[in-house]
Write a protein that holds these residues in place. Structure first.
Motif, short mmCIF file in Angstrom:
data_model
loop_
_atom_site.label_atom_id
_atom_site.label_comp_id
_atom_site.label_asym_id
_atom_site.label_seq_id
_atom_site.Cartn_x
_atom_site.Cartn_y
_atom_site.Cartn_z
N VAL A 69 0.85 -1.19 0.00
CA VAL A 69 0.00 0.00 0.00
C VAL A 69 0.89 1.25 0.00
CG1 VAL A 69 -1.71 1.32 1.31
CG2 VAL A 69 -1.88 -1.18 1.20
N GLU A 70 0.61 2.14 -0.94
CA GLU A 70 1.42 3.36 -1.06
C GLU A 70 0.69 4.59 -0.54
OE1 GLU A 70 3.27 5.10 -4.96
OE2 GLU A 70 4.58 3.53 -4.15
N VAL A 85 -0.14 -6.47 1.12
CA VAL A 85 -1.50 -6.95 0.90
C VAL A 85 -1.58 -7.88 -0.30
CG1 VAL A 85 -2.58 -4.91 1.95
CG2 VAL A 85 -2.10 -4.93 -0.52
N VAL A 86 -2.55 -8.79 -0.25
CA VAL A 86 -2.99 -9.56 -1.41
C VAL A 86 -4.29 -8.92 -1.87
CG1 VAL A 86 -3.79 -11.79 -2.27
CG2 VAL A 86 -1.88 -11.68 -0.64
N GLY A 143 -11.20 -2.17 0.59
CA GLY A 143 -11.67 -3.50 0.94
C GLY A 143 -11.13 -4.60 0.04
N GLN A 144 -10.51 -4.20 -1.07
CA GLN A 144 -9.89 -5.19 -1.96
C GLN A 144 -8.47 -5.55 -1.51
OE1 GLN A 144 -11.16 -2.75 -5.62
NE2 GLN A 144 -11.22 -4.84 -6.40
N CYS A 145 -8.01 -4.94 -0.45
CA CYS A 145 -6.67 -5.18 0.09
C CYS A 145 -6.77 -6.03 1.35
CB CYS A 145 -5.98 -3.86 0.43
SG CYS A 145 -5.77 -2.73 -0.96
N THR A 146 -6.17 -7.21 1.33
CA THR A 146 -6.17 -8.08 2.50
C THR A 146 -4.75 -8.16 3.05
OG1 THR A 146 -7.95 -9.41 1.54
CG2 THR A 146 -6.75 -10.36 3.40
N LYS A 147 -4.55 -7.68 4.26
CA LYS A 147 -3.22 -7.71 4.87
C LYS A 147 -2.84 -9.13 5.25
CE LYS A 147 -4.22 -4.47 7.96
NZ LYS A 147 -4.07 -3.45 9.04
N ALA A 156 4.15 -16.09 -4.62
CA ALA A 156 3.36 -17.25 -4.21
C ALA A 156 2.01 -16.83 -3.65
CB ALA A 156 4.14 -18.07 -3.18
N VAL A 157 2.00 -15.94 -2.67
CA VAL A 157 0.74 -15.63 -1.99
C VAL A 157 -0.17 -14.76 -2.83
CG1 VAL A 157 1.80 -15.95 0.27
CG2 VAL A 157 1.64 -13.64 -0.69
N GLY A 158 0.38 -14.03 -3.80
CA GLY A 158 -0.47 -13.24 -4.68
C GLY A 158 -1.45 -14.10 -5.47
N LEU A 159 -1.09 -15.37 -5.71
CA LEU A 159 -1.96 -16.26 -6.47
C LEU A 159 -3.25 -16.60 -5.72
CD1 LEU A 159 0.67 -18.70 -8.04
CD2 LEU A 159 -0.23 -16.54 -8.93
N LEU A 160 -3.27 -16.32 -4.42
CA LEU A 160 -4.52 -16.48 -3.68
C LEU A 160 -5.57 -15.49 -4.16
CD1 LEU A 160 -3.12 -16.92 -0.06
CD2 LEU A 160 -4.12 -18.70 -1.50
N GLY A 161 -5.13 -14.45 -4.88
CA GLY A 161 -6.06 -13.45 -5.37
C GLY A 161 -7.09 -13.98 -6.34
N CYS A 162 -6.86 -15.16 -6.94
CA CYS A 162 -7.88 -15.72 -7.83
C CYS A 162 -7.77 -17.24 -7.90
CB CYS A 162 -7.79 -15.11 -9.23
SG CYS A 162 -9.19 -15.57 -10.30
N GLY A 163 -6.93 -17.77 -8.82
CA GLY A 163 -6.98 -19.18 -9.18
C GLY A 163 -6.74 -20.16 -8.05
N VAL A 164 -5.71 -19.93 -7.25
CA VAL A 164 -5.40 -20.87 -6.18
C VAL A 164 -6.50 -20.86 -5.12
CG1 VAL A 164 -3.78 -21.39 -4.32
CG2 VAL A 164 -2.92 -20.85 -6.60
#
Length: 361
Positions: A69-70, A85-86, A143-147, A156-164
């Motif tokens: 977050v900037e 965040v993811v 609300g689209q930002c999950t810490k 790796a963890v960014g992939l939780l944002g959709c497919g994984v």
């Protein structure tokens, strides 16, 4: 002061994507600017480029992202500059009828940023799944930002944002896989292998992977499949039944999203078993089935949207499991690429050569 950054844009249906200069406004009330560190190349982005979602071109693609977050806008109290965040596309509203029933994972009025990002000439961009993260920075609703744990690998963890998340959630949240269950997963790309991982995590005793590609079936073994079925060589329904004592699986997950694979899932489940559709069909597809079969087999026929996840609940929990070595998210990252490698990554994905190409910024 507005930000000028590079981003990947689909300007017209079926045309190669291009890297363009994007103008990002200062965050307004409830919004945040996120410096993107990584973003996975998901099949949904290809759907956008091909006009399979809608025709609101030009699109700013990318949505499986992690970053820092900037800046935050007025009224944002749960985020601060520097937070890792993811990003997610289910920023729940808290007041719709699903939220009022205590089921925010089905929120009907999720939030996106109110302001558009634009091209240099002022043309507004449509953000893929309300995110648009094939860019050095993006503007989203807070609300689209999950810490999550800042020491975790962004790729790796960014992939939780959709497919994984869609695959893991299809098994755990939608399919309610529990200890001792038998599970079959049809389609062993990124989402299917995540469903296999989710089924194992939930304690399934047998996980059967089904695909037409021998290489993908080997991937599936690595994610926890106990058995594999090459449906190019053998009948998938018969094979699943044979591997489950003639009964069929307790839960069958269709990670392809075609009428023929859904029918396989329907007939490969045990009586009163569960079918979960997590693969995304296209609008022209239709399904025909003897109605008596729907009645006589009982059970549940479910669709899984985003793995029926609640990001604020599920992302931190899955990241913790990853940090403990119990969830191998790194295994999904086939390669890292630059922004100008997205078009080539689409070709590799379409050819089944990768689980995930990840843009690293």
């Amino acid at each position: 002061m507005p930000h000028r950054v590079r981003g990947v844009v689909a300007k017209a249906k079926g045309q190669p994507v291009t890297v363009e200069t994007i103008i990002i406004p200062d965050p307004g009330p409830g919004e945040a600017v996120v410096r993107v560190q990584t973003c996975g190349v998901c099949h949904t982005d290809l759907h956008y480029r091909e006009g399979g979602i809608n025709d609101e071109f030009p699109f700013l693609l990318g949505h499986e992202a992690a970053g820092i977050v900037e800046e935050v806008g007025e009224g944002v109290t749960d985020l601060a500059p520097g937070d890792f965040v993811v990003l997610n596309w289910r920023a729940v509203c808290g007041s719709c009828r699903a939220c009022a029933k205590g089921k925010p994972q089905y929120c009907f009025s999720t939030h996106n940023a109110a302001q558009p990002m634009t091209l240099e000439d002022g043309t507004p961009l449509t953000n893929a799944l309300g995110i648009g993260a094939f860019a050095e920075k993006t503007l989203v609703h807070s609300g689209q930002c999950t810490k999550v744990d800042p020491s975790a690998s962004p790729a790796a963890v960014g992939l939780l944002g959709c497919g994984v998340m869609a695959g893991i959630g299809a098994a755990i949240n939608t399919g309610n896989v529990s200890r001792g269950d038998t599970v079959a997963v049809i389609g062993c790309g990124g989402v299917g292998n995540a469903a296999i991982m989710g089924a194992k995590l939930a304690g399934a005793s047998k996980v059967i992977a089904v695909d037409v590609d021998a290489a993908k079936l080997e991937w599936a073994r690595g994610f926890g499949a106990t058995d594999v079925v090459n449906s190019r060589e053998t009948d998938a329904v018969e094979a699943i039944q044979a591997l489950t004592g003639g009964f069929g699986a307790d839960v069958v997950i269709d990670a392809v999203g075609r009428p023929e694979t859904w029918k396989q899932a329907f007939y490969a489940r045990d009586l009163a078993g569960t079918v979960v559709l997590v693969g995304v069909p296209t609008p022209e597809m239709t399904l025909e089935l003897p109605f008596i079969d729907v009645f006589s087999r009982g059970g549940a026929l479910k669709s899984s949207w985003y793995g029926d996840c609640l990001p604020s609940r599920d992302f931190p929990m899955l990241v913790d499991l990853y940090q403990q070595g119990r969830l191998d998210l790194d295994a999904f990252v086939t390669e890292t690429i630059a922004l100008d490698g997205v078009e080539a990554a689409f070709d590799k994905m379409h050819g089944g050569q990768v689980l995930r190409s990840v843009v690293q910024l």
